[in-house]
Design a protein around this motif. Sequence first.
Motif, PDB file in Angstrom:
ATOM      1  N   MET A  69     -10.785  -7.723 -14.018  1.00 51.50           N
ATOM      2  CA  MET A  69     -10.693  -8.840 -13.522  1.00 51.50           C
ATOM      3  C   MET A  69     -10.896 -10.047 -12.792  1.00 51.50           C
ATOM      4  SD  MET A  69     -14.189  -9.228 -12.623  1.00 51.50           S
ATOM      5  CE  MET A  69     -15.330 -10.273 -12.239  1.00 51.50           C
ATOM      6  N   LEU A  70      -9.669 -10.646 -13.902  1.00 57.50           N
ATOM      7  CA  LEU A  70      -9.421 -12.224 -14.299  1.00 57.50           C
ATOM      8  C   LEU A  70      -8.128 -11.735 -13.138  1.00 57.50           C
ATOM      9  CD1 LEU A  70      -9.645 -13.664 -17.384  1.00 57.50           C
ATOM     10  CD2 LEU A  70     -10.656 -14.074 -15.546  1.00 57.50           C
ATOM     11  N   ALA A  71      -7.333 -11.070 -12.748  1.00 60.37           N
ATOM     12  CA  ALA A  71      -6.248 -11.422 -12.159  1.00 60.37           C
ATOM     13  C   ALA A  71      -6.451 -10.620 -10.661  1.00 60.37           C
ATOM     14  CB  ALA A  71      -5.081  -9.446 -12.147  1.00 60.37           C
ATOM     15  N   PHE A  72      -7.626  -9.762 -10.957  1.00 62.60           N
ATOM     16  CA  PHE A  72      -8.321  -9.310  -8.778  1.00 62.60           C
ATOM     17  C   PHE A  72      -8.848 -10.720  -8.688  1.00 62.60           C
ATOM     18  CE2 PHE A  72     -12.574  -8.711  -7.009  1.00 62.60           C
ATOM     19  CZ  PHE A  72     -12.382  -8.579  -6.011  1.00 62.60           C
ATOM     20  N   LEU A  73      -9.376 -11.845  -9.340  1.00 64.03           N
ATOM     21  CA  LEU A  73     -10.702 -12.986  -9.101  1.00 64.03           C
ATOM     22  C   LEU A  73      -9.082 -13.915  -8.247  1.00 64.03           C
ATOM     23  CD1 LEU A  73     -13.062 -13.664 -11.244  1.00 64.03           C
ATOM     24  CD2 LEU A  73     -13.330 -12.651  -8.756  1.00 64.03           C
ATOM     25  N   GLN A  74      -8.080 -14.128  -9.599  1.00 60.82           N
ATOM     26  CA  GLN A  74      -6.649 -15.251  -9.085  1.00 60.82           C
ATOM     27  C   GLN A  74      -5.743 -14.365  -7.972  1.00 60.82           C
ATOM     28  OE1 GLN A  74      -3.869 -14.942 -12.648  1.00 60.82           O
ATOM     29  NE2 GLN A  74      -3.239 -17.165 -11.760  1.00 60.82           N
ATOM     30  N   GLY A  75      -5.943 -13.220  -7.278  1.00 61.50           N
ATOM     31  CA  GLY A  75      -4.747 -13.437  -6.125  1.00 61.50           C
ATOM     32  C   GLY A  75      -6.056 -13.504  -5.130  1.00 61.50           C
ATOM     33  N   ALA A  76      -7.243 -14.022  -5.178  1.00 60.28           N
ATOM     34  CA  ALA A  76      -8.028 -14.168  -4.263  1.00 60.28           C
ATOM     35  C   ALA A  76      -7.605 -14.440  -3.321  1.00 60.28           C
ATOM     36  CB  ALA A  76      -9.662 -13.960  -5.083  1.00 60.28           C
ATOM     37  N   SER A  77      -7.199 -16.007  -3.429  1.00 64.96           N
ATOM     38  CA  SER A  77      -6.443 -16.634  -2.393  1.00 64.96           C
ATOM     39  C   SER A  77      -5.645 -17.474  -2.991  1.00 64.96           C
ATOM     40  CB  SER A  77      -7.459 -17.464  -1.825  1.00 64.96           C
ATOM     41  OG  SER A  77      -7.361 -18.709  -3.357  1.00 64.96           O
ATOM     42  N   PRO A  78      -4.013 -18.058  -1.803  1.00 61.55           N
ATOM     43  CA  PRO A  78      -2.950 -18.768  -2.454  1.00 61.55           C
ATOM     44  C   PRO A  78      -3.277 -19.930  -3.371  1.00 61.55           C
ATOM     45  CG  PRO A  78      -3.287 -18.574   0.027  1.00 61.55           C
ATOM     46  CD  PRO A  78      -4.321 -17.994  -0.461  1.00 61.55           C
ATOM     47  N   GLN A  79      -5.073 -20.711  -2.906  1.00 64.42           N
ATOM     48  CA  GLN A  79      -4.811 -21.902  -4.278  1.00 64.42           C
ATOM     49  C   GLN A  79      -5.382 -21.241  -5.883  1.00 64.42           C
ATOM     50  OE1 GLN A  79      -6.600 -20.959  -1.382  1.00 64.42           O
ATOM     51  NE2 GLN A  79      -5.942 -22.560  -0.366  1.00 64.42           N
TER      52      GLN A  79
ATOM     53  N   LYS B 241       0.112  -3.589 -11.456  1.00 62.81           N
ATOM     54  CA  LYS B 241       0.604  -2.763 -10.625  1.00 62.81           C
ATOM     55  C   LYS B 241       0.417  -1.872 -10.579  1.00 62.81           C
ATOM     56  CE  LYS B 241       4.888  -5.455 -11.512  1.00 62.81           C
ATOM     57  NZ  LYS B 241       5.940  -5.762 -11.533  1.00 62.81           N
ATOM     58  N   ALA B 242      -0.085  -1.075 -12.224  1.00 59.66           N
ATOM     59  CA  ALA B 242      -0.275   0.850 -11.502  1.00 59.66           C
ATOM     60  C   ALA B 242      -1.751   0.515 -11.129  1.00 59.66           C
ATOM     61  CB  ALA B 242      -0.566   0.932 -12.860  1.00 59.66           C
ATOM     62  N   SER B 243      -2.730  -0.436 -11.621  1.00 60.63           N
ATOM     63  CA  SER B 243      -4.059  -0.729 -10.809  1.00 60.63           C
ATOM     64  C   SER B 243      -3.743  -0.588  -9.672  1.00 60.63           C
ATOM     65  CB  SER B 243      -4.745  -1.426 -11.462  1.00 60.63           C
ATOM     66  OG  SER B 243      -5.983  -1.991 -10.432  1.00 60.63           O
ATOM     67  N   MET B 244      -3.213  -1.622  -8.583  1.00 58.79           N
ATOM     68  CA  MET B 244      -2.839  -1.602  -7.195  1.00 58.79           C
ATOM     69  C   MET B 244      -2.071  -0.531  -6.212  1.00 58.79           C
ATOM     70  SD  MET B 244      -0.859  -5.194  -7.861  1.00 58.79           S
ATOM     71  CE  MET B 244      -0.502  -5.559  -6.431  1.00 58.79           C
TER      72      MET B 244
ATOM     73  N   ARG C   3      -3.593   2.531  -7.602  1.00 54.28           N
ATOM     74  CA  ARG C   3      -4.744   3.387  -6.746  1.00 54.28           C
ATOM     75  C   ARG C   3      -6.375   2.969  -6.592  1.00 54.28           C
ATOM     76  NH1 ARG C   3      -3.445   3.523 -13.332  1.00 54.28           N
ATOM     77  NH2 ARG C   3      -4.581   1.724 -13.791  1.00 54.28           N
ATOM     78  N   ASN C   4      -7.231   3.914  -6.181  1.00 53.25           N
ATOM     79  CA  ASN C   4      -8.207   3.451  -5.330  1.00 53.25           C
ATOM     80  C   ASN C   4      -9.113   2.704  -6.021  1.00 53.25           C
ATOM     81  OD1 ASN C   4     -10.861   3.815  -4.295  1.00 53.25           O
ATOM     82  ND2 ASN C   4     -10.197   6.126  -3.467  1.00 53.25           N
ATOM     83  N   PRO C   5      -9.200   1.721  -5.002  1.00 51.02           N
ATOM     84  CA  PRO C   5      -9.532   0.247  -4.795  1.00 51.02           C
ATOM     85  C   PRO C   5     -11.130   0.285  -6.097  1.00 51.02           C
ATOM     86  CG  PRO C   5      -8.714   0.100  -3.063  1.00 51.02           C
ATOM     87  CD  PRO C   5      -8.329   1.146  -3.245  1.00 51.02           C
ATOM     88  N   ASP C   6     -11.961   1.142  -4.868  1.00 47.88           N
ATOM     89  CA  ASP C   6     -13.526   0.906  -5.164  1.00 47.88           C
ATOM     90  C   ASP C   6     -12.966   1.570  -6.914  1.00 47.88           C
ATOM     91  OD1 ASP C   6     -14.307   0.536  -2.899  1.00 47.88           O
ATOM     92  OD2 ASP C   6     -14.608   2.691  -2.037  1.00 47.88           O
ATOM     93  N   GLN C   7     -12.794   2.903  -6.861  1.00 44.95           N
ATOM     94  CA  GLN C   7     -12.514   3.476  -8.719  1.00 44.95           C
ATOM     95  C   GLN C   7     -11.791   2.367  -9.636  1.00 44.95           C
ATOM     96  OE1 GLN C   7      -9.624   7.095  -8.012  1.00 44.95           O
ATOM     97  NE2 GLN C   7     -11.465   8.047  -7.542  1.00 44.95           N
ATOM     98  N   GLU C   8     -10.779   1.960  -8.748  1.00 42.72           N
ATOM     99  CA  GLU C   8     -10.940   0.691 -10.182  1.00 42.72           C
ATOM    100  C   GLU C   8     -11.686  -0.053 -10.369  1.00 42.72           C
ATOM    101  OE1 GLU C   8      -7.435   0.194 -11.758  1.00 42.72           O
ATOM    102  OE2 GLU C   8      -7.658   2.464 -11.419  1.00 42.72           O
TER     103      GLU C   8
END
Length: 101
Positions: A1-11, A41-44, A46-51
């Motif tokens: 969850m945190l990695a997903f949010l962190q990757g939301a923008s360059p900022q 990396k493994a999560s990336m 896989r299917n985003p909806d399933q993740e």
Amino acid sequence: MLAFLQGASPQSAFNDEANKIVQSTISSLGLTKEEAEKHIKASMKRNPDQEIDKIMHALKEMQNPDSITDLQRKCMRIAEISGQAEMIEVVKNIFEEIRSK
């Protein structure tokens, strides 16, 4: 969850505070940086909806209200750093759903 949010923008992706939040959380879970990277990396691949479903399921399984509040605070801070209004709304919606389980 945190990695997903962190990757939301360059900022947020390149922000020292966001990096510290993610790294301290990884450490508190007893994971090494390398282990966390492997899972991300493994999560990336896989299917985003399933993740997202997996993330939501895991979050709903959390029993400690203090842990949920702490995670919400961390997620919201990273979303704020990202500068993305959509991410702030996503965090609000996720934690509203978790608390209504």
